[in-house]
Every structure is written in C-alpha cells, then in structure tokens.
Enzyme design. Structure first.
Site, PDB file in Angstrom:
ATOM      1  N   ARG A 293      -1.256  -1.823  -1.121  1.00 19.57           N
ATOM      2  CA  ARG A 293      -2.093  -2.899  -0.578  1.00 19.57           C
ATOM      3  C   ARG A 293      -1.292  -3.996   0.122  1.00 19.57           C
ATOM      4  O   ARG A 293      -1.645  -4.453   1.203  1.00 19.57           O
ATOM      5  CB  ARG A 293      -2.875  -3.513  -1.745  1.00 19.57           C
ATOM      6  N   CYS A 361     -28.477   2.448   4.952  1.00 23.87           N
ATOM      7  CA  CYS A 361     -29.820   2.384   4.404  1.00 23.87           C
ATOM      8  C   CYS A 361     -29.743   2.147   2.902  1.00 23.87           C
ATOM      9  O   CYS A 361     -29.997   3.064   2.113  1.00 23.87           O
ATOM     10  CB  CYS A 361     -30.521   3.686   4.728  1.00 23.87           C
TER      11      CYS A 361
HETATM   12  N1  LLP Z   1       1.133   3.580  -7.673  1.00 27.68           N
HETATM   13  C1  LLP Z   1       0.139   4.115  -8.378  1.00 27.68           C
HETATM   14  C2  LLP Z   1       0.460   5.085  -9.423  1.00 27.68           C
HETATM   15  C3  LLP Z   1      -1.192   3.757  -8.134  1.00 27.68           C
HETATM   16  O1  LLP Z   1      -2.157   4.284  -8.865  1.00 27.68           O
HETATM   17  C4  LLP Z   1      -1.478   2.828  -7.104  1.00 27.68           C
HETATM   18  C5  LLP Z   1      -2.852   2.461  -6.801  1.00 27.68           C
HETATM   19  C6  LLP Z   1      -0.404   2.293  -6.372  1.00 27.68           C
HETATM   20  C7  LLP Z   1       0.886   2.682  -6.675  1.00 27.68           C
HETATM   21  C8  LLP Z   1      -0.597   1.306  -5.262  1.00 27.68           C
HETATM   22  O2  LLP Z   1      -1.194   0.152  -5.728  1.00 27.68           O
HETATM   23  P1  LLP Z   1      -1.351  -1.133  -4.759  1.00 27.68           P
HETATM   24  O3  LLP Z   1       0.023  -1.654  -4.478  1.00 27.68           O
HETATM   25  O4  LLP Z   1      -2.024  -0.676  -3.526  1.00 27.68           O
HETATM   26  O5  LLP Z   1      -2.179  -2.069  -5.553  1.00 27.68           O
HETATM   27  N2  LLP Z   1      -9.279   1.531  -4.307  1.00 27.68           N
HETATM   28  C9  LLP Z   1      -8.884   0.338  -5.027  1.00 27.68           C
HETATM   29  C10 LLP Z   1      -7.422   0.373  -5.393  1.00 27.68           C
HETATM   30  C11 LLP Z   1      -7.058   1.561  -6.215  1.00 27.68           C
HETATM   31  C12 LLP Z   1      -5.598   1.567  -6.539  1.00 27.68           C
HETATM   32  C13 LLP Z   1      -5.220   2.867  -7.097  1.00 27.68           C
HETATM   33  N3  LLP Z   1      -3.833   2.990  -7.374  1.00 27.68           N
HETATM   34  C14 LLP Z   1      -9.190  -0.888  -4.191  1.00 27.68           C
HETATM   35  O6  LLP Z   1      -9.717  -0.743  -3.085  1.00 27.68           O
HETATM   36  O7  LLP Z   1      -8.944  -2.013  -4.620  1.00 27.68           O
END
Ligand code: LLP
Length: 439
Positions: A293, A361
C-alpha cells in the site's frame, strides 16, 4: 490534500506528473486510474534511505504486488531495486512476463496449489514463504521429484495483530495464515524443515496487519519471535538468517489518518531486531520487508465523469460518477474513506456537501459520504485520491462494467499501461447455450 506531484494549473485543473487530468480523460476516457510515477519512486527511495543508516545490515524490500499487479508496475518495481512478493500463479506469471528476476521473488499464500508450487519451482523462484504443514509435504515431494532444493521461510503468527493505531495481543491465534508460535505448531514446523533435504530453511516471516500507524505492533512481534528464536537456538541449534517482518505501513487516505514517516517504522524494526540479537547473542539476521500500500496507494488517483445528480430536500444530494464499487470496492467492503477533488475546477471553493454515488445497481455503492466539493454539474471530472493500492487489483465486473484503463504519468507525459476493457472483452469467455450462437 494534494499528494506527490499533484498541482493545480493556471486553468484551475488538477495536474499529476505535470499532465492535465482533464486532458487525460479526453485522451483515455473515464473512469481512469492514474499513477504518479515520481511518487512511487520517492516511496521506494524512502525505504532505501531509511535502511542506509544501517550500513552493516543486509536488507530487502519487496513490493507486495497484490496492491497493484501489472506488467508495467512490476517492471517499475524492478527498476527501483525492489524485490517482489507474489501470492498466486497469476501474479507470478505477470512478474515473469515483466522480466522480473525470479531469484528476487517471494511466493506467499495459505493455499498455494500444487500447480502453483510446480510453476514456482520451474521458474527457480527465489523464496517460498511456507504457510502450513500441507505445503511442507507438497514441496518436499515436488523438490524430491526434481532433485532440486528451494529456499524457504516459515510464516509464523507472532501473537500480535495490528490495526491502524491499535494492536491486539492474541494468545491463541485465530488466523488462517501461518504456524502459531504459542500452540507449538511453529516449533514442529521448524523441526520438520531443519531435517529436510530439499527445503533450505533460511528463516521466519510474519505479517501483523495492514494500514498500521504505529511501531508498537512491529516491536512486540519481534520481541515475541526472539523468545522462540532463543529457545530454538538452545534446543535445536537453529540460527535464523532472514527475518521478514511483512508489510502494513499506513498511508494517509484522509485527515483522520496519521501514518508515520517510513524511516520511523524502519528505525523501530531495525533497532528492535538489533537489540534482541544482541541480548540473545545471535548474529543480526537479514531484515526483509514487503510493503504494498505505501508504495502505490497515494500515487494512484481515479478520474471519473460526473453524470446524474439527485437532491432530496432536507436529506442529501447524490452526485453519481461513471464508475463505483466495480473499480473501487474498498468503501463498500471496508467502509474506507476517501477524499475527492473536482479536477476541472480544482481552484474553486468547496461550496457543496454531496454524496458521491457509484453507478452500480446497489444502494451500498457509495464512494464518498459527505464530500466537500465546489458546485458541480454533469460532465465535470472528479478525482478520487489515494486509490493506487487495492483499487485496480480488487476491481471486478459487477453489472458487467468493463475495467478502466490505467496510465502512468511522469515529467509531463502519460503512458497507457493497462488498456480499457471493451464490451467484447466482457463476453470473451462466455460460451453460447442456444443452438444458434448469437456471437
Ligand atoms: N505481506 C503479506 C503477507 C500480506 O498479507 C500483505 C497484505 C502485505 C505484505 C502487504 O501489506 P500492505 O503493505 O499493502 O499493507 N485489500 C485490503 C488489504 C489486504 C492486505 C492483505 N495483505 C485493503 O484494501 O485494505
């Protein structure tokens, strides 16, 4: 409110990377995802400079491609010196097509299929992050068949779960991911892989959550892990070469969000690992992280055209865009809050409070509640900010909406990196049921 290279030009239009967003919609249509490449570069550099304070440390930052996977994005991650985290055969395929070096790819997931593991071994993937006992068994079998070893980390659940400002200590974890430290599963897995001929056991992985705004959760997770590392050193003579502490670094979607500078997270992680290694007389392991992110989130903007509007006297005004929960599922799924700018009237005063509705919708398809924008009319362009992470990657075809195009912008130029889908694309995999096919 504006991020990265976002500015307002003399026409009062929002620009990103020196490109007028009104021109972008004219050229590529709407909805349109726009990525500020300079902002992505700056985020990657922030990790490099944070780690550069510790010259004796070996570290790797992998881009978690689940946040936004595409050939261009993976190529950019490679140019920026990031390694790559993939969680499926599809993300791995994208990386391979992008020419990403397989040795710098880590493969995650709680249910990697045999086909996916097979594929990963065939391309000589750098590291597999093993999640469960079934996966150990599958890998043993597949590696033996090939007579070829593979590097692995074990994913453990450290008993800490972090959410934004809060963290939760979970005694007996309830998680579909990884081996629990507290119930002994992690120790059993360590014993199994230490005895393996083919699994080259390099260390541990944990991921405590996402959109995290403080360092406490990371520190606690590392403290917990070292309690076990110390035990396993004494009892099993295990030495951890790599400690991967995952991703989860927060971003600022709106004013309620107060993320820390990247260097603050990294300082906390590195100093905690160093102190624990020192306290337990262990060599400092390589530190790996895998942000998604924070690399792409704030760099992404979605441009929409406004269409219909509806005022319900005494209640609210709905203003509808030509996209919605199909291109940004996060408000409907997580009640995520976004901010928006009227891109063609970006220097006008905000005089209206409106509800930005999507076109799907479903009453729940609301992108922003109570958005403050200037007086708007149909045809105006609305820029929803910070849509770069988990936007395109969670986009769907609900109501058979074609997925929007994606462009990269930098130094006054734009480049199409994912084409807009057509109606034909939507039926590409449909098979006819009637005797006389209509397409
Ligand atoms: N590593 C692992 C093992 C993870 O499960 C994730 C995210 C990351 C790294 C990366 O995390 P970040 O730095 O992006 O926070 N769809 C959700 C977020 C799901 C995150 C899943 N795992 C949302 O839109 O907020």
């Amino acid at each position: 409110m504006l991020r990265g290279t976002q500015r307002v030009n003399e026409k009062g239009h929002l620009t990103i990377g020196g490109v007028d967003t009104v021109d972008l919609v004219k050229q590529y249509g709407s909805p349109l995802y726009v990525y500020d490449v300079q902002h992505i570069r700056d985020q990657a550099k922030a990790f490099q400079s944070a780690f550069s304070k510790y010259p004796s440390l070996t570290w790797h930052a992998a881009y978690a491609s689940k946040a936004f996977s595409s050939i261009a994005m993976v190529q950019l991650a490679n140019d920026l010196g990031l390694s790559l985290d993939v969680v499926s055969g599809g993300e791995l395929f994208t990386a391979m097509k992008a020419g990403f070096p397989a040795k710098s790819i880590q493969f995650h997931g709680n249910n990697k299929t045999i086909d996916e593991l097979d594929y990963a071994l065939n391309v000589n993937i750098g590291t597999i992050i093993v999640d469960n006992f079934y996966e150990i068994e599958c890998l043993e079998y597949l590696c033996k068949e090939r007579q070829k070893p593979v590097n692995i980390l074990l994913r453990i659940t450290p008993g800490v779960e972090a959410h934004t400002h809060d963290y939760i200590m979970t005694g007996q974890e309830d998680s579909k991911f990884g081996f629990s430290l507290v119930n002994g599963a992690a120790e059993e897995a360590v014993k199994q892989v230490m005895n393996s001929t083919y699994l080259q056991f390099r260390g541990l992985h944990c991921h405590i959550g996402s959109q995290i705004f403080d360092t406490e959760g990371f520190k606690l997770a590392i403290n917990n892990i070292y309690k076990y590392l110390s035990k396993w050193k004494k009892e099993l003579d295990f030495s951890c070469e790599v400690l991967n502490v995952g991703g989860g670094f927060g971003i600022k979607y709106n004013n309620d969000d107060q993320p820390l500078p990247i260097s603050t997270y990294i300082d906390a992680i590195v100093t905690t690992v160093m102190a624990e290694s020192d306290a337990h007389q262990m060599p400092i392991p390589e530190i790996w992280i895998e942000p998604g992110r924070v690399i792409v989130g704030e760099a992404g903007t979605t441009l929409y055209k406004l269409g219909s509007s509806k005022t319900i006297p005494g209640i609210r005004k709905y203003v509808s865009v030509d996209g919605g929960m199909a291109d940004n599922l996060r408000p409907a799924l997580y009640q995520a809050k976004y901010e928006a700018v009227l891109a063609n009237k970006a220097s006008a005063k905000d005089t209206e409070v409106v509800t930005i509705a999507g076109k799907c919708c479903e009453s729940g398809d609301i992108l922003i509640h109570d958005a403050k924008i200037p007086k708007s009319e149909s045809g105006d362009i609305l820029a929803v900010l910070c849509t770069g992470a988990y936007g395109y990657s969670m986009a769907n075809h609900y109501n058979r909406l074609p997925k929007p195009a994606v462009v990269f912008v930098e130094n006054g130029e734009s480049k199409l990196v994912i084409q807009r889908e057509t109606y034909e694309d939507l039926i590409r995999f449909d098979c006819s049921y009637s005797q006389e096919p209509t397409h």
